[in-house]
Design a protein around this motif. Structure first.
Motif, PDB file in Angstrom:
ATOM      1  N   THR A  32       0.936  -1.098   0.046  1.00  0.00           N
ATOM      2  CA  THR A  32      -0.052   0.016  -0.044  1.00  0.00           C
ATOM      3  C   THR A  32       0.911   1.159  -0.059  1.00  0.00           C
ATOM      4  OG1 THR A  32      -1.792  -1.073   1.035  1.00  0.00           O
ATOM      5  CG2 THR A  32      -1.891   1.393   1.092  1.00  0.00           C
ATOM      6  N   THR A 114      -3.647   0.361  -2.793  1.00  0.00           N
ATOM      7  CA  THR A 114      -2.913  -1.111  -2.486  1.00  0.00           C
ATOM      8  C   THR A 114      -2.954  -1.635  -3.893  1.00  0.00           C
ATOM      9  OG1 THR A 114      -4.390  -1.022  -0.393  1.00  0.00           O
ATOM     10  CG2 THR A 114      -3.713  -3.102  -1.391  1.00  0.00           C
ATOM     11  N   GLU A 116      -2.055  -5.612  -5.109  1.00  0.00           N
ATOM     12  CA  GLU A 116      -1.905  -6.987  -4.745  1.00  0.00           C
ATOM     13  C   GLU A 116      -1.994  -7.820  -5.960  1.00  0.00           C
ATOM     14  OE1 GLU A 116      -5.158  -7.685  -2.276  1.00  0.00           O
ATOM     15  OE2 GLU A 116      -6.423  -6.544  -3.396  1.00  0.00           O
TER      16      GLU A 116
END
Length: 119
Positions: A32, A114, A116
């Protein structure tokens, strides 16, 4: 590798390129970052460390590019194009957002993003 970027209610899917710099970036995920706005064309955030060299530096970019700026070390997500080129040493493109990158322009100033991996 497929990744997902989430900023507020905005969710963007992207694909990382197959180069050493992108693979090193992937090793940091999930991550993040507090991302700032630059020139009303990109969001950029400071990485916790430099990435391995291995991608081809360039001075141009496309909307949706996710790129590495080694002097930062920062990553940038381009959501608009202002016709300007990137100064030396250029950027290394890590990957590309499939569509919708322009949604990031609604976040004035800073936004937490964020990033991912997606199975």
């Amino acid at each position: 590798m497929r990744i997902r970027l989430t900023a507020g209610e905005t969710v963007l899917d992207a694909t990382l390129d197959d180069n050493a710099t992108a693979r090193d970036f992937a090793s940091l995920l999930p991550l993040t970052l507090r991302m700032n706005d630059l020139f009303k064309r990109e969001k950029y955030g400071h990485l916790p460390r430099s990435l391995a060299a291995g991608g081809e530096p360039r001075s141009g970019y496309e909307i949706g590019d996710i790129a590495y700026w080694s002097p930062g070390p920062d990553i940038a997500v381009f959501y608009a194009h202002d016709g300007q080129s990137i100064p030396d040493p250029g950027i290394i493109v890590l990957g590309e957002i499939g569509s919708g990158a322009d949604a990031l322009k609604k976040y004035d100033g800073t936004v937490d993003v964020t990033i991912e991996a997606v199975d």
